[in-house]
Design an enzyme around this catalytic site. Structure first.
Site, PDB file in Angstrom:
ATOM      1  N   CYS A 102       0.840  -1.205   0.000  1.00 27.93           N
ATOM      2  CA  CYS A 102       0.000   0.000   0.000  1.00 27.93           C
ATOM      3  C   CYS A 102       0.873   1.251   0.000  1.00 27.93           C
ATOM      4  O   CYS A 102       1.716   1.433   0.888  1.00 27.93           O
ATOM      5  CB  CYS A 102      -0.923   0.011   1.212  1.00 27.93           C
ATOM      6  SG  CYS A 102      -1.937   1.518   1.307  1.00 27.93           S
ATOM      7  N   LYS A 141       1.416  -9.517  -0.768  1.00 23.35           N
ATOM      8  CA  LYS A 141       1.211  -8.590  -1.884  1.00 23.35           C
ATOM      9  C   LYS A 141       2.182  -7.435  -1.702  1.00 23.35           C
ATOM     10  O   LYS A 141       2.246  -6.837  -0.623  1.00 23.35           O
ATOM     11  CB  LYS A 141      -0.225  -8.073  -1.942  1.00 23.35           C
ATOM     12  CG  LYS A 141      -0.471  -7.173  -3.161  1.00 23.35           C
ATOM     13  CD  LYS A 141      -1.948  -6.815  -3.309  1.00 23.35           C
ATOM     14  CE  LYS A 141      -2.193  -6.093  -4.632  1.00 23.35           C
ATOM     15  NZ  LYS A 141      -1.691  -4.717  -4.660  1.00 23.35           N
ATOM     16  N   ARG A 229      -8.642  -2.220 -10.040  1.00 24.00           N
ATOM     17  CA  ARG A 229      -9.484  -1.107 -10.484  1.00 24.00           C
ATOM     18  C   ARG A 229     -10.432  -1.467 -11.623  1.00 24.00           C
ATOM     19  O   ARG A 229     -11.530  -0.909 -11.717  1.00 24.00           O
ATOM     20  CB  ARG A 229      -8.591   0.073 -10.887  1.00 24.00           C
ATOM     21  CG  ARG A 229      -7.987   0.789  -9.679  1.00 24.00           C
ATOM     22  CD  ARG A 229      -7.050   1.907 -10.082  1.00 24.00           C
ATOM     23  NE  ARG A 229      -5.810   1.421 -10.666  1.00 24.00           N
ATOM     24  CZ  ARG A 229      -4.879   2.197 -11.211  1.00 24.00           C
ATOM     25  NH1 ARG A 229      -5.069   3.509 -11.265  1.00 24.00           N
ATOM     26  NH2 ARG A 229      -3.769   1.673 -11.687  1.00 24.00           N
TER      27      ARG A 229
END
EC number: 1.3.1.-
Length: 330
Positions: A102, A141, A229
């Site tokens: 992130c 991730k 997205r």
């Protein structure tokens, strides 16, 4: 077959990326129904979990129909991360994913998310400790690196694998890039082509057409695609990619009837899960894509994204169906 621990997945699985205020149970359910092979929760703060913060603990909710589902957590404190693993285990997910990617400032400033890319040794130590602390598969991730000059993703992925990580998803940008520019999949392919790597390597970033998914599979040789997205307000993306894999042809886009029906269901599930106020508010971001490309639609979209009560939003859906019911998206 692709395997995450003992979890068997189809060839080149499609994974729904963990997205804050997006990949909640209602949206994950819709994506699962449309072909997502693995879904992940929104990222959850380890500090929030150990303090029993309502917003964090609510994100632990999972539906049986979502499986296999992974709960994603983030943090940079060893004790907090290990305590959060114990809390997460109680909800019985299929795997636990660590967010080392992130780029948001409020996360990075605490050394978590992509912030940990400045301290690879800590990244590996945290991963190793979490692997030892649970029988659930631990996945990661992350991004290519902190910036262009510090990309060491081949080495990092190998070190994570060596301490027991069962799969890695890599976003093809650095933290410095945020979401700007094009995702670079070449370094992800280098991770996959490392002869020492034997865990699944999933690509993430700019998988926004079925052709791009094919490119990631056939030209870059990755094990699967993590989609973010492109799925927001468009859970049908997963089925369109799978149809293209099978036939080489584009599936007809969903009809207006189907779009309204799914948008309505989405809002109903959101309200049932998080209440009227939050359900209405957090579903707004999806409406632009649910009804993308329709001319003279601004007035209807504004009603959907500004109404504070669900009755007004449901009424807007009905108006859309009456006025644009015959509109063709083909």
């Amino acid at each position: 077959m692709v395997k995450i621990g003992d979890i068997q997945l189809p060839d080149f699985p499609l994974l729904l990326a963990p997205m804050e205020d997006v990949s909640d149970p209602p949206f994950r359910t819709l994506c699962k129904e449309n072909g997502a092979d693995v879904v992940f929760t929104e990222f959850i703060s380890s500090e929030g979990l150990i303090r029993d913060a309502a917003k964090s603990t609510m994100k632990l909710d999972i539906y049986e129909t979502e499986r296999p589902v992974g709960i994603q957590i983030f943090g940079a404190n060893m004790e907090s991360m290990l305590q959060s693993v114990e809390i997460v285990e109680r909800t019985k997910p299929d795997m636990i994913d660590i967010n080392f990617g992130c780029p948001v400032k409020k996360v990075v400033s605490k050394g978590a998310g992509a912030g940990i890319l400045k301290d690879i040794d800590l990244m590996v130590q945290l991963s190793a400790a979490m692997v030892k602390h649970t029988n659930l598969p631990i996945t990661v991730k992350t991004r290519l690196g902190w910036d262009h000059d510090s990309i060491k993703i081949v080495e990092v992925a190998e070190r994570l694998q060596d301490v027991g990580i069962k799969a890695i998803s890599i976003h093809g940008r650095t933290r410095a890039q945020m979401y700007k520019g094009d995702a670079d999949w070449k370094p992800i392919a280098e991770v996959k082509n490392n002869p020492r790597m034997h865990i699944p390597v999933f690509g993430n970033g700019d998988v926004n057409t079925p052709e791009r998914a094919v490119e990631m599979r056939d030209e870059y040789g990755l094990d699967g695609a993590m989609i973010g997205r492109a799925s927001i307000g468009y859970p049908w993306f997963f089925r369109e990619v799978k149809h293209f894999f099978k036939t080489g042809e584009h599936l007809d886009p969903p009809t207006m009837q189907e779009r309204v029906e799914v948008a309505r269901r989405h809002l109903e599930m959101a309200i049932a899960w998080k209440g009227e106020k939050l359900g209405v508010f957090e579903t707004r971001r999806h409406y632009t894509n649910y009804f993308k490309g329709i001319p003279n639609f601004k007035e209807h979209r504004m009603k959907m994204v500004t109404s504070d009560d669900s009755a007004s939003v449901f009424a807007a859906f009905e108006e859309v169906l009456q006025e644009f019911g015959d509109y063709s998206f083909a």
